[in-house]
Design a protein around this motif. Structure first.
Motif, short mmCIF file in Angstrom:
data_model
loop_
_atom_site.label_atom_id
_atom_site.label_comp_id
_atom_site.label_asym_id
_atom_site.label_seq_id
_atom_site.Cartn_x
_atom_site.Cartn_y
_atom_site.Cartn_z
N GLY A 81 0.81 -1.23 0.00
CA GLY A 81 0.00 0.00 0.00
C GLY A 81 0.83 1.27 0.00
O GLY A 81 0.30 2.34 0.28
N VAL A 82 2.15 1.17 -0.27
CA VAL A 82 2.96 2.39 -0.34
C VAL A 82 3.70 2.45 -1.68
O VAL A 82 3.84 1.43 -2.35
N GLY A 83 4.17 3.64 -2.02
CA GLY A 83 4.88 3.81 -3.30
C GLY A 83 3.90 4.12 -4.42
O GLY A 83 2.70 4.27 -4.19
N PRO A 84 4.45 4.19 -5.65
CA PRO A 84 3.60 4.59 -6.79
C PRO A 84 2.37 3.69 -6.93
O PRO A 84 2.49 2.46 -6.95
N VAL A 85 1.22 4.30 -7.03
CA VAL A 85 -0.05 3.55 -7.05
C VAL A 85 -0.09 2.57 -8.23
O VAL A 85 -0.58 1.44 -8.09
N GLU A 86 0.47 2.99 -9.39
CA GLU A 86 0.43 2.14 -10.60
C GLU A 86 1.13 0.80 -10.36
O GLU A 86 0.76 -0.21 -10.95
N SER A 87 2.13 0.79 -9.48
CA SER A 87 2.85 -0.47 -9.32
C SER A 87 2.38 -1.28 -8.10
O SER A 87 3.02 -2.27 -7.74
N LEU A 152 12.74 5.32 2.53
CA LEU A 152 11.74 4.90 1.55
C LEU A 152 10.50 5.80 1.66
O LEU A 152 9.95 6.26 0.66
N ARG A 153 10.08 6.05 2.88
CA ARG A 153 8.92 6.96 3.07
C ARG A 153 9.21 8.31 2.43
O ARG A 153 8.36 8.87 1.71
N ARG A 154 10.42 8.81 2.68
CA ARG A 154 10.76 10.13 2.13
C ARG A 154 10.75 10.09 0.60
O ARG A 154 10.29 11.03 -0.05
#
Ligand code: AHR
Length: 497
Positions: A81-87, A152-154
């Motif tokens: 559920g984190v990072g670019p939504v497309e991936s 990673l959050r940043r």
């Protein structure tokens, strides 16, 4: 029929922790997708969150919201559920047998919670996962920078840590329906070790140990005694969950169910205090009633839903008037235990067993239970006072000596406001209510809000709000005594200044 009450400034239970007016959003049914989040909705903000829903949540002034589950969390990989939504992957969601698209995850939910001015109560997966995933998620959320997960959050656009304070160590781990159910010994050990690691990452957090899934679990209260034996020193709260229903259509019995809730709370307090004594501990364990509500109307519809769709309409209970009365009594019960219950979450908030309903692409509207929740959240801030109640009683199928009058009182010293919450459980007769408030010299009634309805089964819809409060209650105060007629089967809020 007459009932009397005495309220005195000096009879303090405790300062109400506003977090008892919390709620819950789970990745379940249309709570997230079609509920709080719908990018194609005409009111959607730049994140895709519905502004019409945000408005209603803001009206309730919800101080803390539990996320992302519930049963969902026990199979959740937070990294999905984190990072670019497309991936982000689509996953089979086993708790509710749907497909989770992961369009919303930790960061988006945090954004939404900020918008509605609420804290997040985050749950970690102790079903399929454990210490490692929990400490990584905490590092991702709360560590400032300079480590793998915080960086990673940043890199995901969140320079500043979320600083999430309250964390639940799993969900309903005693339940056979739970993915990765544990014995109390297994859970106690795992929760302790997870708590230890999480506190090493961030010592400022607060932790909630899982209690029983309800007072009717066969392992209650052994579950609490055994698990707390492991976790007592490492956690701050133990959780309670409870839902009620009126399947047999016995309303007198149904409205008495808050007495079961009261008994449940008392038993959990006793169990905590037993562990405290056993450990010769100075620490007092607090309670987080982090799931409570009415839940039964949607059970049969849910059994018909085909698996593996995205956001089907699950657990969409349509609440009637009598449900609002029981919800009022459940809120009263929480207030009566303000000294030990410091957090509570109405489960849930939108579409799923919820006070707020939405149409996909359309309107948002208020269920009957919206109102008692709103009133207590709005007027129930201050010190919970112990009223001395003298009420006639009745016997029901599962309960004896049920007082017709159920009441809690909150004194807001800062605003010099006194509020009496009262349910008249009598289904045929009004109660002549007299309340001695002589310690509140010069106080006058400012409002008497009433919810009443001829039809106990009346419901609200998007088109029509049949059940809603009015302010024409009869309460008046003279010479330090309030007199009011509390209508049969009614919810009352009397405010004084
Ligand atoms: O709130 C609905 C469900 O009820 C939650 O997922 C679970 O924790 C409880 O059994």
């Amino acid at each position: 029929l007459r009932a009397k009450m005495v309220v005195d400034k000096a009879f303090k239970i405790a300062e109400v922790d506003k977090r008892i007016y919390g709620s819950f959003i789970e990745h379940l049914g249309r709570a997230v997708y079609g509920g709080i989040y719908e990018p194609s909705h005409p009111t959607a903000d730049s994140f895709g969150f519905r502004n019409d829903v945000k408005q209603l949540v803001k009206e309730l002034d919800v101080p803390i919201i539990r996320y992302p589950g519930g049963n969902f969390v026990s199979g959740y990989n937070w990294e999905d559920g984190v990072g670019p939504v497309e991936s982000r992957p689509k996953r089979l969601e086993l708790a509710w047998r749907t497909v989770e698209p992961n369009f919303v995850g930790t960061n988006e939910f945090f954004e939404w919670a900020k918008e509605i001015d609420s804290e997040v109560m985050m749950a970690v997966n102790l079903g399929t996962r454990g210490v490692d995933a929990a400490r990584n998620l905490l590092e991702y959320c709360n560590h400032p920078s300079g480590s793998y997960w915080s960086n990673l959050r940043r890199s995901h656009g969140y320079e500043q840590p979320h600083r999430i304070k309250t964390w639940c160590l799993g969900n309903e781990m005693d339940g056979p329906w739970q993915i990765g159910q544990k014995t109390p010994q297994e859970y106690g050990r795992l929760a302790y070790e997870t708590a230890k690691a999480m506190r090493l990452v961030d010592p400022s957090i607060e932790l909630v140990s899982c209690g029983s899934s309800s007072s009717s679990m066969p392992t209650f209260p052994d579950w609490e005694a055994i698990t707390l034996d492991h976790t007592y020193d490492a956690v701050d709260y133990v959780s309670l969950h409870q839902y009620y229903g009126n399947k047999d259509n016995d309303t007198a019995n149904y409205l008495a169910r808050s007495m079961d809730m009261d008994h449940f709370i008392r038993t959990v307090i006793s169990t905590c205090d037993y562990v405290k004594a056993k450990k010769r501990s100075k620490k007092t364990m607090y309670l987080s009633f982090d799931e409570w509500n009415v839940w039964y109307h949607s059970n049969s519809a849910d059994a018909q839903i085909e698996p593996w769709s995205i956001a089907p309409p699950q657990l969409e209970d349509i609440y009637n008037f009598e449900d609002a009365l029981l919800v009022g009594s459940m809120l009263i019960t929480l207030l009566k235990h303000a000294d030990r219950v410091k957090m509570a979450c109405m489960a849930q908030l939108v579409n799923v067993i919820a006070p707020i309903m939405t149409e996909n692409g359309g309107r948002a509207w208020k269920q009957t239970i919206f109102y008692p929740y709103l009133h207590v959240s709005k007027f129930g801030r201050g010190v919970s006072l112990q009223p001395i109640v003298d009420s006639p009683v009745y016997d029901a199928k599962d309960f004896t000596d049920v007082p017709y009058l159920d009441s809690a009182v909150v004194y807001n010293e800062a605003d010099e406001e006194l509020t009496i919450f009262a349910v008249n459980r009598h289904l045929q007769e009004a109660l002549d209510f007299e309340c001695d408030i002589r310690s509140f010299e010069g106080y006058r009634v400012t409002e008497h809000i009433v919810m009443e309805h001829e039809d106990l089964k009346a419901v609200n819809t998007a088109d029509q709000e049949n059940v809603k409060p009015h302010s024409n209650g009869s309460a008046a105060c003279s010479n330090g005594f309030i007199n009011a007629r509390l209508s049969k089967a009614s919810w009352n809020v009397i405010t004084l200044r």
